[in-house]
Motif scaffolding. Structure first.
Motif, PDB file in Angstrom:
ATOM      1  N   UNK A   1      29.207  92.240  23.450  1.00 16.64           N
ATOM      2  CA  UNK A   1      28.669  92.791  22.007  1.00 16.64           C
ATOM      3  C   UNK A   1      29.092  91.465  21.020  1.00 16.64           C
ATOM      4  N   UNK A   2      28.628  90.413  21.401  1.00 19.98           N
ATOM      5  CA  UNK A   2      28.404  89.208  20.484  1.00 19.98           C
ATOM      6  C   UNK A   2      27.240  89.034  19.846  1.00 19.98           C
ATOM      7  N   UNK A   3      27.214  88.768  18.430  1.00 23.96           N
ATOM      8  CA  UNK A   3      26.157  89.106  17.844  1.00 23.96           C
ATOM      9  C   UNK A   3      25.170  87.772  17.530  1.00 23.96           C
ATOM     10  N   UNK A   4      25.586  86.500  18.194  1.00 21.08           N
ATOM     11  CA  UNK A   4      24.705  85.367  18.117  1.00 21.08           C
ATOM     12  C   UNK A   4      23.897  85.007  19.500  1.00 21.08           C
ATOM     13  N   UNK A   5      22.994  84.515  19.555  1.00 23.38           N
ATOM     14  CA  UNK A   5      22.557  84.482  20.933  1.00 23.38           C
ATOM     15  C   UNK A   5      23.396  83.377  21.578  1.00 23.38           C
ATOM     16  N   UNK A   6      23.883  82.410  21.033  1.00 21.69           N
ATOM     17  CA  UNK A   6      24.703  81.458  22.167  1.00 21.69           C
ATOM     18  C   UNK A   6      25.899  82.176  22.230  1.00 21.69           C
ATOM     19  N   UNK A   7      26.601  82.906  21.334  1.00 18.94           N
ATOM     20  CA  UNK A   7      27.694  83.520  21.794  1.00 18.94           C
ATOM     21  C   UNK A   7      27.629  84.656  22.889  1.00 18.94           C
ATOM     22  N   UNK A   8      26.470  85.250  23.004  1.00 17.52           N
ATOM     23  CA  UNK A   8      26.020  86.166  24.286  1.00 17.52           C
ATOM     24  C   UNK A   8      26.033  85.368  25.372  1.00 17.52           C
ATOM     25  N   UNK A   9      25.394  84.308  25.532  1.00 22.57           N
ATOM     26  CA  UNK A   9      25.619  83.358  26.666  1.00 22.57           C
ATOM     27  C   UNK A   9      26.810  83.007  26.924  1.00 22.57           C
ATOM     28  N   UNK A  10      27.774  82.692  26.079  1.00 23.90           N
ATOM     29  CA  UNK A  10      29.224  82.160  26.320  1.00 23.90           C
ATOM     30  C   UNK A  10      29.847  83.569  26.902  1.00 23.90           C
ATOM     31  N   UNK A  11      29.443  84.748  26.553  1.00 22.26           N
ATOM     32  CA  UNK A  11      30.072  86.132  27.016  1.00 22.26           C
ATOM     33  C   UNK A  11      29.536  86.168  28.428  1.00 22.26           C
ATOM     34  N   UNK A  12      28.392  85.734  28.766  1.00 22.95           N
ATOM     35  CA  UNK A  12      27.731  85.925  30.032  1.00 22.95           C
ATOM     36  C   UNK A  12      28.597  84.843  31.135  1.00 22.95           C
ATOM     37  N   UNK A  13      28.880  83.631  30.434  1.00 25.36           N
ATOM     38  CA  UNK A  13      29.583  82.409  31.324  1.00 25.36           C
ATOM     39  C   UNK A  13      31.069  83.226  31.737  1.00 25.36           C
ATOM     40  N   UNK A  14      31.512  83.834  30.573  1.00 30.80           N
ATOM     41  CA  UNK A  14      33.093  84.307  30.741  1.00 30.80           C
ATOM     42  C   UNK A  14      32.980  85.506  31.849  1.00 30.80           C
ATOM     43  N   UNK A  15      32.082  86.246  31.739  1.00 31.72           N
ATOM     44  CA  UNK A  15      31.968  87.424  32.826  1.00 31.72           C
ATOM     45  C   UNK A  15      31.695  87.042  34.123  1.00 31.72           C
ATOM     46  N   UNK A  16      31.029  85.779  34.385  1.00 26.41           N
ATOM     47  CA  UNK A  16      30.826  85.206  35.675  1.00 26.41           C
ATOM     48  C   UNK A  16      32.516  84.801  35.928  1.00 26.41           C
ATOM     49  N   UNK A  17      33.030  84.089  35.100  1.00 25.27           N
ATOM     50  CA  UNK A  17      34.264  83.569  35.550  1.00 25.27           C
ATOM     51  C   UNK A  17      35.173  84.746  35.797  1.00 25.27           C
ATOM     52  N   UNK A  18      35.359  85.663  35.141  1.00 22.41           N
ATOM     53  CA  UNK A  18      36.355  86.914  35.339  1.00 22.41           C
ATOM     54  C   UNK A  18      35.874  87.597  36.528  1.00 22.41           C
ATOM     55  N   UNK A  19      34.493  87.511  37.087  1.00 17.05           N
ATOM     56  CA  UNK A  19      34.242  88.223  38.248  1.00 17.05           C
ATOM     57  C   UNK A  19      33.959  89.712  38.256  1.00 17.05           C
TER      58      UNK A  19
ATOM     59  N   UNK B   1      31.557  93.091  38.309  1.00 20.14           N
ATOM     60  CA  UNK B   1      30.294  93.699  38.990  1.00 20.14           C
ATOM     61  C   UNK B   1      29.225  93.734  38.210  1.00 20.14           C
ATOM     62  N   UNK B   2      29.201  94.025  37.039  1.00 18.46           N
ATOM     63  CA  UNK B   2      28.044  94.257  36.299  1.00 18.46           C
ATOM     64  C   UNK B   2      28.244  93.709  34.669  1.00 18.46           C
ATOM     65  N   UNK B   3      27.375  93.035  34.152  1.00 14.63           N
ATOM     66  CA  UNK B   3      27.346  92.748  32.815  1.00 14.63           C
ATOM     67  C   UNK B   3      26.257  93.528  31.920  1.00 14.63           C
ATOM     68  N   UNK B   4      26.836  94.255  30.955  1.00 19.49           N
ATOM     69  CA  UNK B   4      26.148  95.059  30.308  1.00 19.49           C
ATOM     70  C   UNK B   4      25.721  94.364  28.754  1.00 19.49           C
ATOM     71  N   UNK B   5      24.881  94.590  28.119  1.00 24.88           N
ATOM     72  CA  UNK B   5      24.512  94.226  26.667  1.00 24.88           C
ATOM     73  C   UNK B   5      23.820  92.772  26.650  1.00 24.88           C
ATOM     74  N   UNK B   6      23.414  92.516  25.499  1.00 23.24           N
ATOM     75  CA  UNK B   6      22.879  91.138  24.956  1.00 23.24           C
ATOM     76  C   UNK B   6      21.363  91.498  25.381  1.00 23.24           C
ATOM     77  N   UNK B   7      20.409  90.758  24.779  1.00 25.97           N
ATOM     78  CA  UNK B   7      19.010  90.752  24.732  1.00 25.97           C
ATOM     79  C   UNK B   7      18.457  89.656  25.335  1.00 25.97           C
ATOM     80  N   UNK B   8      18.955  88.484  25.502  1.00 27.94           N
ATOM     81  CA  UNK B   8      18.469  87.476  26.118  1.00 27.94           C
ATOM     82  C   UNK B   8      18.518  87.504  27.480  1.00 27.94           C
ATOM     83  N   UNK B   9      17.788  88.425  28.198  1.00 26.00           N
ATOM     84  CA  UNK B   9      17.618  88.698  29.473  1.00 26.00           C
ATOM     85  C   UNK B   9      17.732  87.223  30.167  1.00 26.00           C
ATOM     86  N   UNK B  10      16.507  86.661  29.911  1.00 23.53           N
ATOM     87  CA  UNK B  10      16.389  85.525  30.854  1.00 23.53           C
ATOM     88  C   UNK B  10      17.348  84.301  30.709  1.00 23.53           C
TER      89      UNK B  10
END
Length: 230
Positions: A72-90, A92-101
Motif C-alpha cells: 500500500x506504499x504510495x511512491x514507486x520506490x517505496x513499492x519496490x522496497x515493499x516487494x524487497x521486504x516481501x521477499x525477505x519475509x517469504x 506466497x503472494x504479493x498483491x498491489x503496486x503498479x510497477x509490475x516490471x
C-alpha cells in the motif's frame, strides 16, 4: 440446492488489517483466525514492524495456510522496497503496486506470485480510478509481463461500476483475480463469484462486525464469511 452451491466457489483471504494498516495485535488475533479454519491470510506492509510481519507469516505458513502481503506504499520506490521486504519475509503472494516490471524483477526466482493493481489506485486508504476499458487493458499488459493475475480494488472504484470492473479484469487475465477492499456482505461475495473473481479480501468488515452486524465475535464473522464463500 442452495443458491451459493450453483455458482463457483471463491476463496476468502482474511487480512489482519483495519483502515489499510496491519493491526498492532495481529499475533494475538492469529489463533482465532486459524481456529476458524481460514486457509488464506494476509497483511499490509504498514502498521507494525518488520519483525512482527516475519513472525505472522511464519505462523500462517506453519498453520498450512497461504500468505499474502499487500503493498500500500504510495511512491514507486517505496513499492519496490515493499516487494524487497516481501521477499525477505517469504510470503506466497504479493498483491498491489503498479510497477509490475520492477516488482517482478525483485521477486524473480523467489516462487512468489505477483498480483498488481490494475487501474489508477490513489491515496491511503486507497481509492481506484479508471474505467473498465482501462482495467482490462492493464490486466492484459500485466499478463504479458508474466504476472500471475491481478488485485482489483473494485469496491473502491470512483469512475466505474465495481462489477463491470471485475468482468473487465476477468476478460483481461486468465490468472488469479482477487478483489480487495470494502467487501462487506454475503451479497457482494456472491456477486463477485458470479462475475469471475477467484478470491476476495476482508479485514475491517470482520474486525468491526459489519459483515454480520448482529454478531459481535470475530470468530462468528469469520464463520459467516467462510460460509458465504462456499
Amino acid at each position: 440446492m442452495t443458491q451459493a452451491s450453483t455458482r463457483p466457489a471463491i476463496d476468502f483471504i482474511f487480512m489482519f488489517t483495519r483502515a489499510d494498516q496491519t493491526v498492532e495485535d495481529c499475533l494475538d488475533v492469529f489463533d482465532i483466525v486459524a481456529g476458524a479454519g481460514v486457509k488464506h491470510m494476509g497483511f499490509k506492509d504498514v502498521g507494525v514492524n518488520f519483525e512482527t510481519l516475519v513472525e505472522l507469516n511464519r505462523r500462517i505458513k506453519a498453520a498450512g495456510a497461504t500468505s499474502y502481503l499487500e503493498v500500500v506504499s504510495t511512491t514507486p520506490e517505496a513499492c519496490l522496497d515493499s516487494a524487497r521486504a516481501a521477499r525477505q519475509i517469504g510470503v506466497d503472494w504479493v498483491m498491489g503496486g503498479t510497477d509490475a516490471a520492477g516488482i517482478l524483477k525483485i521477486l524473480d526466482g523467489s516462487g512468489i506470485g505477483y498480483l498488481p493493481f490494475p487501474g489508477r489506485p490513489v491515496g491511503h486508504p486507497t481509492e481506484l480510478g479508471g474505467t473498465a476499458t482501462d482495467v482490462e487493458a492493464d490486466c492484459r499488459r500485466f499478463e504479458s509481463l508474466g504476472c500471475a493475475g491481478v488485485d482489483l480494488l473494485a469496491y473502491r472504484a470512483t469512475e466505474a461500476d465495481p462489477l463491470e470492473l471485475v468482468q473487465a479484469a476477468r476478460r483481461g487475465t486468465q490468472g488469479k483475480l482477487v478483489v480487495a477492499g470494502s467487501v462487506d456482505s454475503p451479497d457482494r461475495v456472491r456477486r463477485l463469484a458470479e462475475a469471475g473473481a477467484n478470491a476476495f479480501t476482508i479485514g475491517s468488515a470482520a474486525f468491526d462486525g459489519s459483515f454480520s452486524p448482529r454478531k459481535g465475535a470475530l470468530a462468528s464473522q469469520l464463520g459467516d464469511i467462510l460460509e458465504a464463500a462456499v
